[in-house]
Design a protein around this motif. Structure first.
Motif, PDB file in Angstrom:
ATOM      1  N   UNK A 158       1.002  -1.375  -0.114  1.00 14.79           N
ATOM      2  CA  UNK A 158      -0.253   0.184  -0.596  1.00 14.79           C
ATOM      3  C   UNK A 158       0.643   1.075  -0.304  1.00 14.79           C
ATOM      4  N   UNK A 159       2.175   1.186   0.691  1.00 16.97           N
ATOM      5  CA  UNK A 159       2.691   2.312   0.232  1.00 16.97           C
ATOM      6  C   UNK A 159       3.523   3.097  -1.264  1.00 16.97           C
ATOM      7  N   UNK A 160       3.346   1.347  -2.028  1.00 17.03           N
ATOM      8  CA  UNK A 160       3.765   2.364  -2.982  1.00 17.03           C
ATOM      9  C   UNK A 160       2.986   2.199  -4.337  1.00 17.03           C
ATOM     10  N   UNK A 161       1.689   2.135  -3.354  1.00 16.48           N
ATOM     11  CA  UNK A 161       0.537   2.603  -4.868  1.00 16.48           C
ATOM     12  C   UNK A 161       0.468   4.214  -4.929  1.00 16.48           C
ATOM     13  N   UNK A 162       0.569   4.345  -5.977  1.00 12.32           N
ATOM     14  CA  UNK A 162      -0.436   3.652  -7.164  1.00 12.32           C
ATOM     15  C   UNK A 162       0.431   3.156  -8.089  1.00 12.32           C
ATOM     16  N   UNK A 163       1.944   2.700  -7.696  1.00 12.22           N
ATOM     17  CA  UNK A 163       2.252   1.860  -8.652  1.00 12.22           C
ATOM     18  C   UNK A 163       1.990   0.360  -8.941  1.00 12.22           C
ATOM     19  N   UNK A 164       1.779   0.308  -7.263  1.00 16.07           N
ATOM     20  CA  UNK A 164       0.962  -2.052  -7.219  1.00 16.07           C
ATOM     21  C   UNK A 164      -0.528  -1.445  -7.318  1.00 16.07           C
ATOM     22  N   UNK A 165      -0.947  -0.765  -7.906  1.00 20.41           N
ATOM     23  CA  UNK A 165      -2.497  -0.995  -8.215  1.00 20.41           C
ATOM     24  C   UNK A 165      -2.970  -1.629  -9.401  1.00 20.41           C
ATOM     25  N   UNK A 166      -1.207  -1.982 -10.253  1.00 16.86           N
ATOM     26  CA  UNK A 166      -1.367  -2.613 -11.725  1.00 16.86           C
ATOM     27  C   UNK A 166      -0.573  -3.841 -11.995  1.00 16.86           C
ATOM     28  N   UNK A 167       0.355  -3.863 -10.356  1.00 15.92           N
ATOM     29  CA  UNK A 167       1.713  -4.500 -10.515  1.00 15.92           C
ATOM     30  C   UNK A 167       1.827  -5.303  -8.927  1.00 15.92           C
ATOM     31  N   UNK A 168       2.226  -6.452  -8.907  1.00 14.08           N
ATOM     32  CA  UNK A 168       3.212  -7.198  -7.869  1.00 14.08           C
ATOM     33  C   UNK A 168       4.140  -5.731  -7.255  1.00 14.08           C
ATOM     34  N   UNK A 169       4.615  -6.232  -6.450  1.00 15.00           N
ATOM     35  CA  UNK A 169       6.478  -5.103  -5.846  1.00 15.00           C
ATOM     36  C   UNK A 169       7.180  -5.228  -7.542  1.00 15.00           C
ATOM     37  N   UNK A 170       6.888  -6.869  -7.397  1.00 17.32           N
ATOM     38  CA  UNK A 170       7.818  -7.525  -7.768  1.00 17.32           C
ATOM     39  C   UNK A 170       8.598  -6.718  -8.762  1.00 17.32           C
TER      40      UNK A 170
END
Length: 390
Positions: free
Chosen positions: A12-24
């Motif tokens: 959640x701290x890496x949203x908005x980028x992790x809305x559409x991809x895994x952290x990896x």
């Protein structure tokens, strides 16, 4: 051994980028986090992520597995420690699990595990701003990994070069009449790329496969331009994941752009407040603005978002997924996903219209806007309703 990358506690701290991809699948340095681990381990990986993303990034579980927290980037010490893990063992760092050995369908109870301490100092992506602030260290590590025991293509003589030993050019790249200064960090120029004449590049810098730097661009490192992108104007310490364009004049500093983004001509991002105060960014988890601890922080833009010519972004602006921003003046410094408008007011960008654009954009690259992609964006639309004015 079967290796599985999981999102961990920082998604959640890496949203908005992790809305559409895994952290990896976040890009930092030259490679995505997944690409780094797969090169280091000599193995493919699968993923544990949100249910709505798992159709595109499915879990592959075998009889014996090692689970790896994708927010941690590989280092020689960590890779060696992970490869030596045995049944009933786990690696921890500050009470956060880094990796653990598990059997298929095993119920995991870490109180029953032998808990090992992480070897060495970790390089970890915990916040969106880590992507650009830690990009120099990650880029240098990737450069050493990718270029080890390999020879660069010859640097054309028309270029002015400093520290040529820190420059690596892949096959099919075109670089003529440019200034390349790698004395401040390595410069990696990927396959089938072009850096047009008059460009000024100061490392650390990475240009992904088939990307283009337009004439007269000024790029300060540490900056990464992912594959199939076009950039121009002035860029400082920023990361562009890939398939995105900032093709024209304008300034992008201390910023991160996801995929399928487009910045119109003369778009400018402020990365420093007038009073030099620490920058705050929208936090999706707390639904408040939170301190980054940084004096310089620009724009965080999620996948499929775009802005018109002459757009001005305030210091510390967060733009969600599939927003379309236009109009004069500064828009809000938090623009929810599927927003349409700007400083004059924002309405909802309907999925039917957004999907039409996405399909056209992907078709231009001979790619399919798949049903999986649509389902992911539909879920993001639903999950972000509360922040929009319908």
């Amino acid at each position: 051994m079967n290796f599985i990358l999981f999102d961990g506690s920082v998604r959640k701290q890496l949203l908005p980028f992790t809305f559409t991809r895994p952290v990896a699948d976040i890009r930092v340095g030259i490679l995505t986090i997944r690409e780094k681990w797969e090169r280091w381990l000599g193995s493919t990986t699968s993923t544990v992520t949100e249910d709505y993303l798992s159709h595109k990034w499915p879990l592959v579980e075998m009889s014996e597995n090692i689970m790896i927290n994708a927010s941690f980037l590989p280092t020689p010490e960590l890779v060696a420690q992970i490869e030596s893990l045995e049944e009933g063992q786990a690696i921890f760092f500050d009470e956060e699990v880094v990796a653990f050995y598990t059997l298929e369908d095993q119920e995991v109870n870490f109180e029953e595990y032998l808990q090992l301490e992480l070897s060495g100092d970790p390089l970890r992506i915990e916040h969106t701003w880590d992507i650009f602030s830690k990009n120099g260290e990650a880029l240098t590590a990737d450069f050493e990994l990718i270029t080890a025991n390999r020879n660069s293509c010859t640097i054309p003589s028309s270029n002015n070069v400093l520290a040529a030993e820190n420059i690596f050019i892949e096959e099919g790249a075109k670089v003529e009449f440019c200034i390349l200064n790698a004395s401040t960090g390595p410069i990696y120029i990927g396959a089938k790329t072009e850096i047009m004449e008059g460009s000024l590049i100061r490392g650390p810098f990475a240009l992904g496969e088939s990307s283009v730097v337009k004439m007269g661009a000024k790029i300060y490192g540490p900056t990464t331009v992912g594959p199939f992108s076009k950039v121009g104007g002035e860029i400082t310490n920023s990361v562009i994941f890939g398939n995105s364009n900032k093709s024209h004049e304008g300034y992008l500093g201390n910023s991160v752009l996801g995929e399928w983004c487009n910045l119109g001509a003369d778009t400018n991002t402020s990365n420093l407040k007038n009073n030099y105060a620490v920058v705050k960014l929208w936090d999706y988890e707390t639904e408040k603005f939170a301190s980054t601890g940084l004096q310089f922080c620009g724009l965080m833009m999620g996948d499929h978002s775009k802005c018109s010519i002459n757009t001005m972004f305030n210091t510390g602006t967060v733009v969600g997924v599939s927003a379309n921003i236009f109009g004069s003046g500064f828009p809000r410094n938090f623009i929810p996903s599927f927003s349409w408008g700007g400083s004059g007011g924002i309405t909802t960008y309907k999925t039917s219209k957004a999907f039409e654009v996405a399909e056209i954009v992907l078709n231009r690259r001979n790619l399919l806007f798949s049903n999986e992609d649509k389902e992911i964006l539909e879920q993001v639309f639903e999950d972000t309703k509360k922040w929009r004015r319908e």
